[in-house]
Motif scaffolding. Structure first.
Motif, PDB file in Angstrom:
ATOM      1  N   ARG A  78      14.819   4.924   4.130  1.00 15.26           N
ATOM      2  CA  ARG A  78      13.958   6.100   4.162  1.00 15.26           C
ATOM      3  C   ARG A  78      13.528   6.433   5.583  1.00 15.26           C
ATOM      4  N   ASN A 107       1.867   8.583  -0.096  1.00 14.91           N
ATOM      5  CA  ASN A 107       2.467   8.438   1.217  1.00 14.91           C
ATOM      6  C   ASN A 107       3.433   9.581   1.514  1.00 14.91           C
ATOM      7  N   VAL A 132      -2.820   5.141   1.830  1.00 17.05           N
ATOM      8  CA  VAL A 132      -3.640   4.278   0.974  1.00 17.05           C
ATOM      9  C   VAL A 132      -4.087   3.087   1.810  1.00 17.05           C
ATOM     10  N   GLN A 133      -5.389   2.828   1.837  1.00 10.81           N
ATOM     11  CA  GLN A 133      -5.855   1.734   2.678  1.00 10.81           C
ATOM     12  C   GLN A 133      -6.259   0.501   1.893  1.00 10.81           C
ATOM     13  N   ARG A 134      -6.530   0.674   0.617  1.00 12.05           N
ATOM     14  CA  ARG A 134      -6.893  -0.494  -0.182  1.00 12.05           C
ATOM     15  C   ARG A 134      -6.636  -0.222  -1.659  1.00 12.05           C
ATOM     16  N   ILE A 135      -6.254  -1.272  -2.383  1.00  8.53           N
ATOM     17  CA  ILE A 135      -6.083  -1.182  -3.832  1.00  8.53           C
ATOM     18  C   ILE A 135      -6.922  -2.292  -4.445  1.00  8.53           C
ATOM     19  N   ALA A 150       1.442   0.974  -7.061  1.00 11.69           N
ATOM     20  CA  ALA A 150       2.613   1.083  -6.178  1.00 11.69           C
ATOM     21  C   ALA A 150       3.212   2.487  -6.290  1.00 11.69           C
ATOM     22  N   GLY A 186       0.870   4.816  -4.479  1.00 14.12           N
ATOM     23  CA  GLY A 186       0.980   4.615  -3.036  1.00 14.12           C
ATOM     24  C   GLY A 186       2.194   5.339  -2.480  1.00 14.12           C
ATOM     25  N   ARG A 187       3.289   5.226  -3.200  1.00 15.88           N
ATOM     26  CA  ARG A 187       4.546   5.849  -2.774  1.00 15.88           C
ATOM     27  C   ARG A 187       4.409   7.376  -2.754  1.00 15.88           C
ATOM     28  N   SER A 232      -5.639  -5.501  -2.669  1.00 20.03           N
ATOM     29  CA  SER A 232      -4.482  -5.441  -1.764  1.00 20.03           C
ATOM     30  C   SER A 232      -4.902  -4.725  -0.498  1.00 20.03           C
ATOM     31  N   LEU A 269       0.809  -1.218   0.000  1.00 21.51           N
ATOM     32  CA  LEU A 269       0.000   0.000   0.000  1.00 21.51           C
ATOM     33  C   LEU A 269       0.841   1.266   0.000  1.00 21.51           C
ATOM     34  N   ILE A 270       2.028   1.188   0.581  1.00 27.71           N
ATOM     35  CA  ILE A 270       2.880   2.378   0.531  1.00 27.71           C
ATOM     36  C   ILE A 270       3.828   2.308  -0.656  1.00 27.71           C
ATOM     37  N   GLY A 271       3.654   1.302  -1.481  1.00 28.06           N
ATOM     38  CA  GLY A 271       4.404   1.246  -2.724  1.00 28.06           C
ATOM     39  C   GLY A 271       5.856   0.841  -2.557  1.00 28.06           C
ATOM     40  N   MET A 288      22.239  -4.649 -15.030  1.00 28.48           N
ATOM     41  CA  MET A 288      21.914  -3.443 -14.259  1.00 28.48           C
ATOM     42  C   MET A 288      22.912  -3.195 -13.138  1.00 28.48           C
ATOM     43  N   ALA A 328      12.188   2.905   6.957  1.00 31.58           N
ATOM     44  CA  ALA A 328      11.883   1.832   6.007  1.00 31.58           C
ATOM     45  C   ALA A 328      13.127   1.466   5.213  1.00 31.58           C
ATOM     46  N   TYR A 329      13.363   0.177   5.103  1.00 32.41           N
ATOM     47  CA  TYR A 329      14.447  -0.337   4.264  1.00 32.41           C
ATOM     48  C   TYR A 329      13.846  -0.640   2.894  1.00 32.41           C
ATOM     49  N   LEU A 330      14.344   0.042   1.862  1.00 29.96           N
ATOM     50  CA  LEU A 330      13.834  -0.233   0.529  1.00 29.96           C
ATOM     51  C   LEU A 330      14.964  -0.843  -0.296  1.00 29.96           C
ATOM     52  N   THR A 336       1.666  -1.549 -12.089  1.00 34.13           N
ATOM     53  CA  THR A 336       2.729  -0.823 -11.402  1.00 34.13           C
ATOM     54  C   THR A 336       2.235   0.561 -10.994  1.00 34.13           C
TER      55      THR A 336
END
Lengths: 415, 415
Positions: B220, B29, B35-38, B22, B25-26, A40, A12-14, B396, B209-211, B19
């Motif tokens: 983050r 946020n 975002v509570q639901r997708i 997401a 959502g990002r 989701s 949800l937070i992407g 990459m 948050a670990y991304l 995509t």
């Protein structure tokens, strides 16, 4: 018939893109099951219960992924117990699997690992060959609810080997066949108008979808019924009717990226390829080399971003650079012939354009792109395009167009 | 507070991975919206209406993407009319935009293009700068429903420039401040362990948050509250505490792709760059040229896929190719020095490796990659990596690592 529920705050937070449901949709569809909804939700008990309740009212099959890890925020299992009015019991067999799986990976089995062997009493446990979270299958009235881990590799393995075969056995769905036709150089609205009559004549078993990407459209035909052979014939007839209308704009009939379509075609010609890129900046080479085995036919290329390198490496005449500019028929053709000569390749492609956002003029606005194709002993041809004002899109369209056009010209013997 | 609805059969059968949500959502946020639901649904009127009804009951803000193309399977617009009890009207302004957008792209405007200028009477039309489908904003009781095209580039632009700013103005969510620290060369689990104490000491306003991405982690920090200045100080203190722990592995403090971080750094050095690529196959040049303005410092490069071209264009010694193989310290260093010499650039990078899936040996398995960095008058250095067994990931990681390492070495004066 099927609903998918993917669970996790990270969706949800992407932080994570949900690729599980697309994969599941594809595999279920191939097996003849329709996914009607994907939801989701976050790792909140009330949210999960709400979605589960609605989904089981609408769909016979509800497949859930995620929320089964050993950490605190994963609460799917407890939620399932509440929903199905049951409780957790310790499963020796699952605990055996967990111990086996963790052997050598962790120093000792801890409390959290033990808890993973707790499963709802009412469910049918499916063992997970790739991780510590067991898969839970619930028969619920005439419906099925399955809860799986969210780790893609674990989910995919258990879906393919256990869940889908069991669903087919239980529900015996019909057959569905897809065919995707790849079309370039026709805008979606124009194509839709060209195809009106053809579309009206399609048999009712065939459904059509336009899937557009910049400069290209994937036209997907889906046929549904009980007999695979009949459906295949109907699809083949529809495609036969399409060909005279769309003609040369069809560049493939498999749902693959342009680079893969090109690679398969070019490999079979047993010719070699070289590239001289300016505005595509290496992306064209990347498209070619993104396909495994491309080293068999791709010799290499140059990214000559500066005019100096265009002259020094490719032999572009200074006079022409001055008179016509780098973005010109004269220069791009010399680039293609230059790299052909240097590399001894059979075919060469060159690109030169204004990718943007800067560098545009009235005469050559951003998006102006020249592409040239040269063939050993056959000379050079070039075309002028305008791909619009976005840098990223210009780079991609230049590169894809360069490959598709070369393939189409080679098929027609034009080069 | 927010629900996202993505529409399209292609999402449910997995032909396209969603995509959009997401990304949304990002961005939401970041702006302080949860975002509570997708939900993803098919192009069926009843389905869309059902989801829309439930979503508007649960959430203040409902954002929809997809189903706005000119073809028959796109029925979102009609559905919105039924849902909001209104009808379609022809919008001259939108039609003007469509005409302008299609000018030069199509021979003539057809009926389907005209139909795209039909919009629900009750909505507020937001113009689409990148396509023909208008964006529709509905104020509904105290809620908002927005319908956008599903094409990612169009959706992203309009979300960033129009929708999110307007939502912030309307709902004034609390202040949320993010800071992203870019870290490379430390595995996630190791980093988490290194940061345990630091993490325990973070003030409660800061969430972490670990991304992770292959080879890199975006860490983050998000601070939420009412006073921007206080939050910024807290974030700055936290970052100050982080630096001595992670040290040189930090390569940036803005949430940008490695290519952008590199570009900003390298531009300021006022040096020029050249590339000689083997296993990265043009992707490294693409990373460099994906950034606007790169022509100021990027001279160009070569993609020398064949050994023949490594010798002929870069002057790699045949003897070394035979004795050590193309994937070797000797060869990659000669490639870097060769391209530096030919292009007269200040810095050069060369790559040579086994991208896979084929070509691996016991001694040099798939994923083995040599990268060399050369500087005019300062010689050449090289390093050996192993990036694992996936071709795309190897390409990459090779390219990103090549840029990040050069930047870090230049910062430390090592090259």
């Amino acid at each position: 018939m099927v609903e998918i529920i993917t669970i996790g705050d990270e969706l949800l937070i992407g932080q994570v893109t949900d690729t599980n449901s697309a994969w599941m949709g594809r595999e279920l569809n191939k097996a003849g099951f329709d996914v009607q909804r994907i939801t989701s939700v976050s790792d909140k008990k009330e949210e999960i219960k709400d979605v589960l309740e609605k989904a089981t009212q609408r769909a016979k099959i509800v497949l859930m992924t995620g929320g089964l890890g050993p950490t605190r925020d994963d609460i799917t299992k407890k939620t399932l117990c509440e929903f199905f009015d049951t409780h957790l019991v310790f499963n020796e067999e699952v605990f055996g699997d967990i111990q086996k799986f963790l052997k050598g990976r962790v120093k000792s089995i801890n409390e959290l690992n033990r808890e993973q062997a707790l499963v709802p009493k009412k469910c049918d446990v499916i063992r997970n060959p790739m991780g510590t979270a067991p898969i839970m299958w619930f028969d619920y009235n005439d419906s099925v609810v399955v809860s799986m881990p969210g780790v893609p590799s674990e989910m995919k393995r258990v879906m393919s080997e256990r869940i889908i075969p069991r669903l087919i056995q239980k529900y015996r769905p019909g057959i569905i066949i897809h065919k995707t036709i790849l079309i370039h150089n026709i805008p979606e609205a124009v194509l839709a108008e060209m195809l009106t009559d053809w579309e009206d004549d399609l048999p009712p078993e065939i459904k059509l979808a336009y899937l557009p990407a910049p400069g290209r459209i994937r036209l997907r035909l889906s046929a549904r019924g009980d007999d695979a052979k009949t459906l295949e014939t109907k699809i083949a007839n529809a495609v036969d009717g399409l060909k005279p209308i769309v003609g040369d704009n069809i560049y493939g009939d498999e749902d693959l990226p342009a680079s893969d379509i090109f690679a398969e075609f070019f490999r079979n010609t047993e010719k070699s390829l070289a590239l001289a890129e300016s505005c595509s900046g290496g992306y064209l080479a990347h498209l070619v080399t993104s396909v495994a085995g491309s080293s068999d036919y791709f010799k290499g290329g140059m990214v000559t971003y500066s005019n100096e390198l265009k002259q020094r490496l490719l032999g572009v005449r200074e006079r022409d650079l001055k008179e016509f500019g780098a973005v010109s028929k004269q220069v791009v053709e010399q680039m293609a012939l230059g790299v052909l000569d240097i590399t001894d390749a059979d075919y060469a492609i060159a690109t030169s354009g204004v990718a943007g956002p800067g560098g545009g003029t009235n005469e050559k606005p951003v998006g102006t792109v020249w592409i040239a194709w040269a063939a050993s002993g056959k000379g050079v041809v070039s075309k002028l395009f305008n791909f619009g004002k976005y840098r990223e899109r210009n780079i991609m369209r230049t590169s894809e167009t360069a490959l598709i056009e070369l393939m189409q010209m080679m098929k027609k013997g034009e080069i």
